[in-house]
Design a protein around this motif. Structure first.
Motif, short mmCIF file in Angstrom:
data_model
loop_
_atom_site.label_atom_id
_atom_site.label_comp_id
_atom_site.label_asym_id
_atom_site.label_seq_id
_atom_site.Cartn_x
_atom_site.Cartn_y
_atom_site.Cartn_z
N THR A 94 0.81 -1.21 0.00
CA THR A 94 0.00 0.00 0.00
C THR A 94 0.85 1.27 0.00
O THR A 94 0.59 2.21 -0.75
CB THR A 94 -0.93 0.03 1.22
N ALA A 95 1.89 1.27 0.84
CA ALA A 95 2.70 2.48 0.95
C ALA A 95 3.34 2.82 -0.38
O ALA A 95 3.41 3.99 -0.78
CB ALA A 95 3.77 2.30 2.02
N CYS A 96 3.79 1.79 -1.10
CA CYS A 96 4.42 2.02 -2.39
C CYS A 96 3.39 2.38 -3.44
O CYS A 96 3.62 3.23 -4.30
CB CYS A 96 5.21 0.80 -2.82
N VAL A 98 0.52 3.87 -3.09
CA VAL A 98 0.07 5.24 -2.89
C VAL A 98 1.09 6.23 -3.46
O VAL A 98 0.75 7.30 -3.92
CB VAL A 98 -0.16 5.49 -1.37
N LYS A 99 2.36 5.83 -3.45
CA LYS A 99 3.39 6.72 -3.98
C LYS A 99 3.75 6.42 -5.43
O LYS A 99 4.79 6.84 -5.92
CB LYS A 99 4.63 6.63 -3.09
N CYS A 136 9.11 0.53 3.48
CA CYS A 136 8.13 1.52 3.03
C CYS A 136 8.68 2.94 3.11
O CYS A 136 8.19 3.84 2.45
CB CYS A 136 6.86 1.44 3.85
N GLY A 137 9.71 3.15 3.96
CA GLY A 137 10.31 4.47 4.09
C GLY A 137 10.94 4.92 2.78
O GLY A 137 11.17 6.09 2.56
N GLY B 375 2.89 5.30 6.84
CA GLY B 375 3.50 5.34 5.50
C GLY B 375 2.63 6.09 4.52
O GLY B 375 1.60 6.65 4.88
N GLY B 376 3.04 6.05 3.26
CA GLY B 376 2.28 6.75 2.23
C GLY B 376 2.72 8.20 2.15
O GLY B 376 3.90 8.52 2.29
N LYS B 377 1.75 9.10 1.94
CA LYS B 377 2.08 10.51 1.74
C LYS B 377 2.27 11.22 3.08
O LYS B 377 1.43 12.02 3.50
CB LYS B 377 0.97 11.17 0.94
N ILE B 378 3.34 10.90 3.73
CA ILE B 378 3.59 11.48 5.03
C ILE B 378 5.08 11.80 5.13
O ILE B 378 5.90 11.09 4.59
CB ILE B 378 3.15 10.50 6.15
N THR B 381 7.92 8.94 7.55
CA THR B 381 7.54 7.54 7.45
C THR B 381 8.23 6.78 8.56
O THR B 381 9.37 7.06 8.88
CB THR B 381 8.04 6.96 6.12
N ILE B 449 -1.83 4.23 6.42
CA ILE B 449 -1.35 4.78 5.16
C ILE B 449 -2.07 6.09 4.88
O ILE B 449 -3.29 6.13 4.81
CB ILE B 449 -1.60 3.80 3.99
N VAL B 450 -1.26 7.13 4.71
CA VAL B 450 -1.83 8.45 4.51
C VAL B 450 -1.94 8.75 3.02
O VAL B 450 -1.04 8.43 2.25
CB VAL B 450 -0.94 9.52 5.20
N MET B 451 -3.08 9.33 2.65
CA MET B 451 -3.27 9.69 1.25
C MET B 451 -3.53 11.18 1.12
O MET B 451 -4.15 11.77 2.00
CB MET B 451 -4.43 8.89 0.67
#
Ligand code: FMN
Ligand code: FES
Lengths: 172, 614
Positions: A94-96, A98-99, A136-137, B375-378, B381, B449-451
């Motif tokens: 998910t983290a990847c 989303v990016k 994920c970082g 994680g995500g748009k943050i 992380t 997970i932040v969007m």
């Protein structure tokens, strides 16, 4: 049993690697639930799980081949087909995602002219999608063999990375 | 090493280590070597410092690996601890910086402020990221050397086990854990003490305790951090649980993607056995307890307890009907208790400090802390452990530092593929098991997970559905077929072929799958769709009615156009892989929509911001 198979990688009955696998199986006496550990070891030894190897395991563990096949086809980490020299895994965690890791995957599929899960015609690269590589970082992330490439927001760097591996061609 | 059979001997090991550390003139260099650190390049850093120290003949320098400290954005992290001096924390270290740090600081005694956080020489504990955190489950992560059992003992490790074995009855252990209010951190939030109390009275020739380390939520890595950074905490808790329920055998089911965790666990098990803290006659008592590691092979459903059991038994990881519950009939038909990694990481602390101490953090119904993988748009992380009851806003803004690039926060997904999204209006909700359910999401295992405004919520819902379709074990029809149909509908909507009727069908399917699936996977799979439909209905309508993707993600629904800002530099037309851009030098260019691939390269290369996405 014929010692021919049409699975791509020809493995003969007298292949010494069978003895190695048998050694591992023998070391598990008294262990319950051996199927998964044995398949994992077999994949380590052979690189993939051709039907000959699965037959051998079924024989040794005294369970039906259908059961071994059932397990080997259920779990995504078991490969029934040989893989390319270099394995490229793009993280679709998910983290990847989303990016923007889908764009990374699309770019690779484009560059290598393969679909996800396939190996290039020259047998150099296998392209795979995985779920969370645990870094994920660094999202979005891809991994080539054991090397992690992170922060791939700019997908234009990808061809250059691939080129490097193509030139090496052999695993590290 | 001799086997330990009394608390006194355990205390002696701790004391000897304490003395050694206090009297030592050694410089300790600690390198964060969790998976995240290694991925960011910690190995060459570690090697550089180790080799340099060796070459310089400085045998008073020990270079030690540690687990993940949680600050993923700063990896690779190196801490230099000189006796009697403030610890210096270096961030974003590479081999070149490492060599410099060695020369100037370790050898020369002059720290390099430029390489510390914000160039301010501040330690990790000084920054906002840590101030609101409370570390219980992660207390040793990034602090102890996970490959050295004496460091764990130094941090009171195995004293909980000693107390349990030498001073408490199994029933007392269960009562204490029950009284602490500890709830399972694997997702369902069931009382751990209750679970143990179900398995304890069942008579059998063999019982099992299983540690669920399958950590399937893609984008979550709390359990990995514990396994890599503090493996003994899990082993100790399993032995305590084993004693409480009468199990002599434990399994740790680890997902195959975690090789570093497996390696550290193997080392830890061997060391604990050597000291008589695992194996036969633990601490000289009659209690035997052994642990075996089993690897998963990439199947999310194996995180579900009955599927996990099937997998250890050597079958396809398909879930089974409950009842019978594992506590009555689990692994090989024997009474079995399954606990999550993070749940277990709390246990020894509860034994040592008591139920009241644990209830001192968190909310009444959800005591203690929870670890989240942010994680995500943050901006920041990483892993955060906060007391339950902390608000989402505090986690996302105070700790996480908000969305990068000044983008607008849109939603945060908790509970992974089983959870839902939470929007701005609910950001002040105090986090606990029940509150998150009340606002239409769930705690899950801890993925967060932040969007931001650039994420399309329908695309995200489709992403999660894609995951569940892939991971459904196929045993029950609603989950196997139903999720596929939902996915097809979402595919249609994101490619601009959806209708308003699709939205009704989607909702119906979702409700049906929820109420008729066999296991938790299917029962929760529709959640991401339902919650995005609930909070972002207008976005769904825009897709099906106006055929627009407001976030500009769904390729079939966007067009690239060239505005008046174009100077006719021709860069875009030269970069376009489809030759879809035409125009004369120094004149405004145009994009031929029928050949445009919507790859966005033109937008990336344009130096004048002339390309717009509509
Ligand atoms: C589809 C599905 C996936 C799950 N994945 C995990 C997982 O990866 N890790 C985990 O600890 N629990 C997972 N669970 C929850 C387990 O079934 C079980 O409730 C948990 O391991 C119990 O431990 P706890 O009480 O300590 O939370 C999952 C459940 C479902 C339905
Ligand atoms: S989601 Fe890609 S590394 Fe975690």
């Amino acid at each position: 049993m014929s010692n021919q198979c049409n699975c791509g990688g020809i493995i003969k009955e007298n292949d010494p690697r069978f003895a190695e696998l048998k050694g591992f199986i023998d070391s598990l006496v008294g262990t319950k639930g051996k199927t998964m550990p044995v398949l994992q070891e077999a994949q380590k030894i052979f690189g993939f799980l051709p039907i000959e190897v699965q037959k051998f395991i079924a024989n040794e563990l005294e369970i039906p081949l259908s059961e071994v096949y059932g397990v080997s086809t259920f779990y995504s980490q078991f490969n029934l087909e040989p893989k390319g020299i270099h394995k490229i895994s793009v993280c679709l965690g998910t983290a990847c995602y989303v990016k923007g890791s889908q764009a990374v995957l699309d770019k690779l599929a484009d560059e290598l002219e393969v679909e996800v899960g396939e190996t290039t015609a020259d047998g150099v690269f296998t392209l795979e999608a995985t779920r969370c590589l645990g870094c994920c970082g660094l999202a979005p992330v891809m991994m080539i063999d054991d090397e992690v490439y992170g922060k791939l927001e700019d997908i234009s760097v990808i061809p250059e990375i691939i080129e490097k591996y193509y030139n090496q061609r052999l695993p590290k | 090493m001799r086997k330990i059979s009394t608390v006194k001997e355990l205390t002696e090991i701790k004391q000897a280590f304490t003395d050694k550390r206090q009297n030592s003139q050694n410089i300790r260099v600690i390198v964060g070597m969790g998976t995240c650190g290694i991925s960011a390049g910690a190995t060459p850093v570690w090697e550089t410092i180790r080799d340099a120290a060796e070459k310089a003949g400085m045998d008073n320098v020990s270079v030690l690996p540690a687990g993940c400290i949680g600050m993923c954005t700063y990896e690779p992290i190196v801490e230099v601890k000189e006796p009697g001096k403030q610890t210096v924390t270096y961030i974003h270290v590479d081999a070149k910086k490492a060599a410099e740090i060695f020369e100037k600081h370790i050898k020369g005694g002059n720290p390099i402020p430029e390489y510390t956080i914000g160039g301010s020489m501040s330690g990790l504990e000084d920054i906002d990221f840590y101030k609101k955190q409370k570390r219980v489950a992660l207390r040793n992560c990034g602090v102890v050397n996970p490959e050295d059992i004496t460091e764990y003992i130094y941090k009171d490790g195995y004293f909980g086990l000693a107390k349990v074995l030498l001073e408490m009855t199994p029933a007392e252990v269960i009562d204490l854990v029950k009284a602490s209010g500890l709830r399972g951190r694997g997702g369902a939030g069931f009382s751990t003490g209750m679970k143990w109390s179900f398995a304890a009275p069942n008579q059998a020739d063999q019982k099992y305790i299983i540690c669920n380390a399958d950590e399937g939520d893609p984008g979550a890595f709390m359990d990995r951090a514990v396994l890599e950074g503090d493996p003994h905490a899990v082993l100790e808790a399993m032995a305590i649980g084993g004693y409480a329920i009468g199990a002599t055998k434990g399994f740790i089911y680890v997902r195959a993607e975690y090789p570093v965790a497996v390696q550290r666990l193997n080392i830890a098990i061997a060391q604990a056995k050597e000291l008589g803290l695992l194996g036969e006659k633990l601490l000289g008592t009659d209690f035997n307890f052994d642990i075996e590691i089993r690897l998963g092979a990439g199947a999310f459903v194996c995180g579900e307890e009955t599927a996990l059991i099937a997998s250890i038994e050597g079958y396809r990881g398909m879930s089974r009907n409950k009842p019978p519950f594992p506590a009555n009939k689990g692994l090989w038909g024997k009474p079995t208790c399954i606990n999550n990694v993070e749940t277990l990481a709390n246990v020894a602390q509860i034994i040592l400090n008591g139920a009241e101490w644990f209830k001192g953090f968190g909310t009444e119904k959800s005591p203690g802390t929870k670890v989240f993988a942010l994680g995500g748009k943050i901006n920041n992380t990483g892993l955060v452990e906060v007391p339950m009851g902390t608000t989402l806003r505090e986690v996302i803004y105070d700790i996480g530092g908000g969305c990068p690039g000044g983008k607008k926060f849109k939603a945060v997904q908790t509970g992974g593929p089983s959870g839902g999204c939470i929007t701005t209006e609910n950001l002040d909700t105090p986090i606990d098991f029940d509150n998150l359910v009340a606002i239409g999401s769930m705690m899950g295992s801890g993925g967060m997970i932040v969007m931001d405004e650039d994420n399309c919520m329908i695309d995200i819902a489709r992403f999660f559905l894609d995951f569940t379709v892939d991971e459904s074990c196929g045993k029950c029809t609603p989950c196997r077929e139903g999720t596929k149909r939902m996915h097809e509908i979402l595919d249609r909507i994101t490619s601009g072929e959806g209708s308003e009727e699709d939205l009704t069908t989607l909702k119906d399917l979702a409700e049906n799958i929820k109420s008729t699936s066999l296991c938790g996977l299917g029962q929760t799979a529709p959640n991401p769709v339902l919650s995005t439909m609930n909070h972002f209905e207008d976005e769904y309508i825009a897709h099906v009615k106006d055929k627009k993707c407001p976030a500009g993600v769904c390729k079939s629904l966007i067009n690239y156009e060239i505005s008046m800002k174009c100077r006719g530099c021709t860069l875009c037309s030269r970069s376009c892989p489809a030759q879809a851009i035409s125009g004369k030098v120094k004149e405004q260019h145009t994009i031929d929509q029928s050949t445009c691939l919507k790859c966005g390269i033109c937008m990336n290369v344009c130096k004048f911001d002339a390309i717009i996405k509509k």
